[in-house]
Design a protein around this motif. Structure first.
Motif, PDB file in Angstrom:
ATOM      1  N   VAL A 169     -12.156  11.471  31.407  1.00  0.00           N
ATOM      2  CA  VAL A 169     -12.705  12.686  31.850  1.00  0.00           C
ATOM      3  C   VAL A 169     -13.883  12.703  30.854  1.00  0.00           C
ATOM      4  CG1 VAL A 169     -12.700  15.254  31.634  1.00  0.00           C
ATOM      5  CG2 VAL A 169     -10.608  13.834  32.774  1.00  0.00           C
ATOM      6  N   VAL A 170     -15.030  13.210  31.345  1.00  0.00           N
ATOM      7  CA  VAL A 170     -16.111  13.491  30.644  1.00  0.00           C
ATOM      8  C   VAL A 170     -16.479  15.139  30.669  1.00  0.00           C
ATOM      9  CG1 VAL A 170     -18.741  13.459  30.030  1.00  0.00           C
ATOM     10  CG2 VAL A 170     -17.141  11.436  31.168  1.00  0.00           C
ATOM     11  N   ALA A 226     -16.677   0.731  23.348  1.00  0.00           N
ATOM     12  CA  ALA A 226     -18.109   0.876  23.829  1.00  0.00           C
ATOM     13  C   ALA A 226     -18.336   2.187  24.840  1.00  0.00           C
ATOM     14  CB  ALA A 226     -18.207  -0.352  24.845  1.00  0.00           C
ATOM     15  N   VAL A 227     -17.191   2.742  25.184  1.00  0.00           N
ATOM     16  CA  VAL A 227     -17.298   4.159  26.001  1.00  0.00           C
ATOM     17  C   VAL A 227     -17.608   5.048  24.882  1.00  0.00           C
ATOM     18  CG1 VAL A 227     -15.807   5.652  27.412  1.00  0.00           C
ATOM     19  CG2 VAL A 227     -15.635   3.308  27.997  1.00  0.00           C
ATOM     20  N   GLU A 228     -16.669   5.048  23.998  1.00  0.00           N
ATOM     21  CA  GLU A 228     -17.059   6.161  22.762  1.00  0.00           C
ATOM     22  C   GLU A 228     -18.320   6.062  22.361  1.00  0.00           C
ATOM     23  OE1 GLU A 228     -15.324   7.615  18.643  1.00  0.00           O
ATOM     24  OE2 GLU A 228     -14.529   5.669  19.634  1.00  0.00           O
ATOM     25  N   GLU A 229     -19.200   4.886  22.206  1.00  0.00           N
ATOM     26  CA  GLU A 229     -20.696   4.775  21.868  1.00  0.00           C
ATOM     27  C   GLU A 229     -21.348   5.342  22.728  1.00  0.00           C
ATOM     28  OE1 GLU A 229     -21.606   0.926  20.732  1.00  0.00           O
ATOM     29  OE2 GLU A 229     -19.725   0.465  19.338  1.00  0.00           O
ATOM     30  N   ASP A 230     -21.137   4.926  24.317  1.00  0.00           N
ATOM     31  CA  ASP A 230     -22.054   5.391  25.394  1.00  0.00           C
ATOM     32  C   ASP A 230     -21.905   6.822  25.231  1.00  0.00           C
ATOM     33  OD1 ASP A 230     -22.824   2.866  26.204  1.00  0.00           O
ATOM     34  OD2 ASP A 230     -21.076   2.571  27.561  1.00  0.00           O
ATOM     35  N   SER A 231     -20.880   7.547  25.243  1.00  0.00           N
ATOM     36  CA  SER A 231     -20.840   9.040  25.585  1.00  0.00           C
ATOM     37  C   SER A 231     -20.828   9.672  24.417  1.00  0.00           C
ATOM     38  CB  SER A 231     -19.388   9.141  25.986  1.00  0.00           C
ATOM     39  OG  SER A 231     -18.335   9.165  25.122  1.00  0.00           O
ATOM     40  N   LYS A 232     -21.200   8.948  23.212  1.00  0.00           N
ATOM     41  CA  LYS A 232     -21.287   9.767  21.729  1.00  0.00           C
ATOM     42  C   LYS A 232     -20.205  10.600  21.424  1.00  0.00           C
ATOM     43  CE  LYS A 232     -26.262  10.005  21.856  1.00  0.00           C
ATOM     44  NZ  LYS A 232     -26.531   9.069  23.038  1.00  0.00           N
ATOM     45  N   GLY A 233     -19.002   9.939  21.929  1.00  0.00           N
ATOM     46  CA  GLY A 233     -17.614  10.493  21.391  1.00  0.00           C
ATOM     47  C   GLY A 233     -17.219  11.452  22.223  1.00  0.00           C
ATOM     48  N   THR A 234     -17.957  11.876  23.432  1.00  0.00           N
ATOM     49  CA  THR A 234     -17.443  13.140  24.233  1.00  0.00           C
ATOM     50  C   THR A 234     -16.501  12.539  25.276  1.00  0.00           C
ATOM     51  OG1 THR A 234     -19.324  12.984  25.774  1.00  0.00           O
ATOM     52  CG2 THR A 234     -19.683  14.368  23.987  1.00  0.00           C
ATOM     53  N   SER A 235     -16.280  11.388  25.720  1.00  0.00           N
ATOM     54  CA  SER A 235     -15.303  11.093  26.668  1.00  0.00           C
ATOM     55  C   SER A 235     -13.863  10.940  26.256  1.00  0.00           C
ATOM     56  CB  SER A 235     -15.918   9.684  27.368  1.00  0.00           C
ATOM     57  OG  SER A 235     -16.840   9.642  27.953  1.00  0.00           O
ATOM     58  N   VAL A 236     -12.997  11.375  27.127  1.00  0.00           N
ATOM     59  CA  VAL A 236     -11.530  11.492  26.805  1.00  0.00           C
ATOM     60  C   VAL A 236     -10.873  10.461  27.623  1.00  0.00           C
ATOM     61  CG1 VAL A 236      -9.570  12.766  26.495  1.00  0.00           C
ATOM     62  CG2 VAL A 236     -11.860  13.718  25.969  1.00  0.00           C
ATOM     63  N   SER A 237     -10.197   9.238  27.073  1.00  0.00           N
ATOM     64  CA  SER A 237      -9.513   8.245  27.862  1.00  0.00           C
ATOM     65  C   SER A 237      -8.564   9.163  28.705  1.00  0.00           C
ATOM     66  CB  SER A 237      -9.107   7.455  27.174  1.00  0.00           C
ATOM     67  OG  SER A 237      -8.189   6.375  27.838  1.00  0.00           O
ATOM     68  N   VAL A 238      -8.336   8.886  29.999  1.00  0.00           N
ATOM     69  CA  VAL A 238      -7.069   9.314  30.825  1.00  0.00           C
ATOM     70  C   VAL A 238      -6.543   7.930  31.473  1.00  0.00           C
ATOM     71  CG1 VAL A 238      -6.783  10.682  32.946  1.00  0.00           C
ATOM     72  CG2 VAL A 238      -8.303  11.360  31.108  1.00  0.00           C
ATOM     73  N   ASP A 239      -5.118   7.949  31.240  1.00  0.00           N
ATOM     74  CA  ASP A 239      -4.491   6.615  31.950  1.00  0.00           C
ATOM     75  C   ASP A 239      -3.499   7.288  32.732  1.00  0.00           C
ATOM     76  OD1 ASP A 239      -3.532   4.190  32.765  1.00  0.00           O
ATOM     77  OD2 ASP A 239      -3.013   3.625  30.715  1.00  0.00           O
ATOM     78  N   ARG A 240      -3.597   7.664  34.028  1.00  0.00           N
ATOM     79  CA  ARG A 240      -2.787   8.138  35.140  1.00  0.00           C
ATOM     80  C   ARG A 240      -2.340   6.966  36.127  1.00  0.00           C
ATOM     81  NH1 ARG A 240      -3.238  14.040  34.827  1.00  0.00           N
ATOM     82  NH2 ARG A 240      -1.543  13.953  36.685  1.00  0.00           N
ATOM     83  N   SER A 241      -1.253   7.259  36.647  1.00  0.00           N
ATOM     84  CA  SER A 241      -0.732   6.207  37.728  1.00  0.00           C
ATOM     85  C   SER A 241      -1.448   6.489  38.886  1.00  0.00           C
ATOM     86  CB  SER A 241       0.692   6.284  38.000  1.00  0.00           C
ATOM     87  OG  SER A 241       0.900   7.627  38.636  1.00  0.00           O
ATOM     88  N   GLN A 242      -1.495   5.595  39.735  1.00  0.00           N
ATOM     89  CA  GLN A 242      -2.181   5.496  41.055  1.00  0.00           C
ATOM     90  C   GLN A 242      -1.290   6.471  41.804  1.00  0.00           C
ATOM     91  OE1 GLN A 242      -1.359   4.500  44.530  1.00  0.00           O
ATOM     92  NE2 GLN A 242      -3.390   4.746  45.159  1.00  0.00           N
ATOM     93  N   GLU A 243      -0.092   6.780  41.789  1.00  0.00           N
ATOM     94  CA  GLU A 243       0.503   7.731  42.670  1.00  0.00           C
ATOM     95  C   GLU A 243       0.129   9.158  42.288  1.00  0.00           C
ATOM     96  OE1 GLU A 243       2.637   3.863  42.742  1.00  0.00           O
ATOM     97  OE2 GLU A 243       1.907   5.090  40.885  1.00  0.00           O
ATOM     98  N   ASP A 244      -0.015   9.282  40.934  1.00  0.00           N
ATOM     99  CA  ASP A 244      -0.465  10.680  40.372  1.00  0.00           C
ATOM    100  C   ASP A 244      -1.875  11.168  40.949  1.00  0.00           C
ATOM    101  OD1 ASP A 244       1.956  11.188  39.125  1.00  0.00           O
ATOM    102  OD2 ASP A 244       1.107  10.983  36.915  1.00  0.00           O
ATOM    103  N   LEU A 245      -2.859   9.986  40.869  1.00  0.00           N
ATOM    104  CA  LEU A 245      -4.165  10.187  41.013  1.00  0.00           C
ATOM    105  C   LEU A 245      -4.279  10.542  42.651  1.00  0.00           C
ATOM    106  CD1 LEU A 245      -5.663   7.369  39.105  1.00  0.00           C
ATOM    107  CD2 LEU A 245      -5.757   9.842  38.607  1.00  0.00           C
ATOM    108  N   GLN A 246      -3.417   9.832  43.384  1.00  0.00           N
ATOM    109  CA  GLN A 246      -3.405  10.058  45.124  1.00  0.00           C
ATOM    110  C   GLN A 246      -2.898  11.370  45.376  1.00  0.00           C
ATOM    111  OE1 GLN A 246      -4.845   7.745  47.279  1.00  0.00           O
ATOM    112  NE2 GLN A 246      -4.759   9.742  48.515  1.00  0.00           N
ATOM    113  N   LYS A 247      -1.988  11.967  44.549  1.00  0.00           N
ATOM    114  CA  LYS A 247      -1.355  13.176  44.853  1.00  0.00           C
ATOM    115  C   LYS A 247      -2.455  14.168  44.562  1.00  0.00           C
ATOM    116  CE  LYS A 247       3.678  12.320  44.043  1.00  0.00           C
ATOM    117  NZ  LYS A 247       4.807  12.562  43.077  1.00  0.00           N
TER     118      LYS A 247
END
Length: 286
Positions: free
Chosen positions: A108-109, A255-276
């Motif tokens: 999430v950005v 690399a994501v942290e560098e690209d976003s200058k530390g603003t992006s927050v990693s999110v690891d949700r299941s496919q089922e959760d995302l579909q809901k």
């Protein structure tokens, strides 16, 4: 002697066949074509390297706008895309009568408010705030301002508010919807502005100078989880699942942290959760 020569010849053919098979296996590493609008970012090259190490040839196709990657995926010109959050996907699916689906999540950005030469929202009462005028970012921007009582809605239960839903008399700031690309222009003119990361980067504005932003850990930001997307019949593809897993490796995340200058927050949700979440958002868009 003839029998011996035949045996040797047969052995040689078999050995050659084995070598050929070995080379073919190596050449037959899975190839996955993914569309994006951000291929120049460092995370993509690191992800490509990690995929190669794991037997996946990642072919990246860059698009210049936000509409084409989904159209290309619907027409199966590419295998997946990674450029959008769930809310954008829901809007696309409903408007185009499509059923594209998330395979996994990335991050999430936060969407943030910037005010030149200010480090807080003190004194912002009465100011005109520039916000993006596209439906998704506009609604999110209004909710960012609502979170600090800078705007009041006529009805609090509106999921995707527009300026028409804002009670101007009870609000502390005035809204000025502009094209998303013009929000940074408003900022440099001295107006408070809500600017998404794409235009922050282009304008050279430091994301860490935000005076207000939404909270990625809050359930209200679920619609803005960025996702790897494919067609409905391909969500169980093992190579795509592996690519999601590789996105969350330390090397790619750095690399994501560098690209976003530390603003992006990693999110690891299941496919089922995302579909809901997607199903809920699509229902709201109908």
């Amino acid at each position: 002697m003839k029998k011996q020569l035949a045996a040797v010849f047969a052995s040689a053919i078999a050995a050659t066949g084995l070598v050929a098979c070995g080379n073919d296996d190596k050449a037959d590493d899975a190839t996955v074509t993914i569309g994006t609008t951000d291929s120049a970012k460092k995370a993509w090259s690191v992800w490509e390297d990690k995929a190669k190490e794991n037997g996946i040839n990642l072919e990246i196709e860059n698009f210049s706008d936000y509409n084409t990657p989904n159209q290309a995926l619907t027409q199966k010109q590419i295998d997946a895309n990674l450029f959008q959050h769930l809310d954008f996907l829901a809007t696309y699916n409903v408007k185009s009568n499509s059923d594209l689906a998330p395979v996994g999540s990335t991050e999430v950005v936060p969407l943030a408010l910037f005010w030149k030469d200010h480090d807080s929202i003190d004194g912002i009462d009465g100011e005109e705030v520039a916000i993006p005028n596209d439906p998704t970012n506009q609604a999110r921007a209004i909710n960012v301002l609502k979170s600090k009582d800078l705007v009041k809605l006529k009805k609090d239960d509106v999921a995707k508010p527009t300026p028409a839903d804002v009670d101007t008399e009870k609000s502390k700031v005035k809204l000025t919807p502009v094209d998303a690309a013009q929000t940074s222009t408003a900022y440099f003119e001295g107006k408070p502005a809500i600017i998404n990361n794409t235009f922050l980067d282009r304008a050279g504005i430091d994301p860490k100078t935000a005076v207000l932003q939404d909270d990625p850990s809050d359930p209200s930001t679920e619609p803005f989880i960025n996702v790897l997307v494919t067609t409905k019949d391909n969500v169980d593809n093992e190579n795509l699942k592996k690519l999601v897993e590789l996105w969350h490796t330390p090397e790619v995340q750095k690399a994501v942290e560098e690209d976003s200058k530390g603003t992006s927050v990693s999110v690891d949700r299941s496919q089922e959760d995302l579909q809901k979440i997607l199903d809920r958002l699509e229902e709201q868009n109908k």
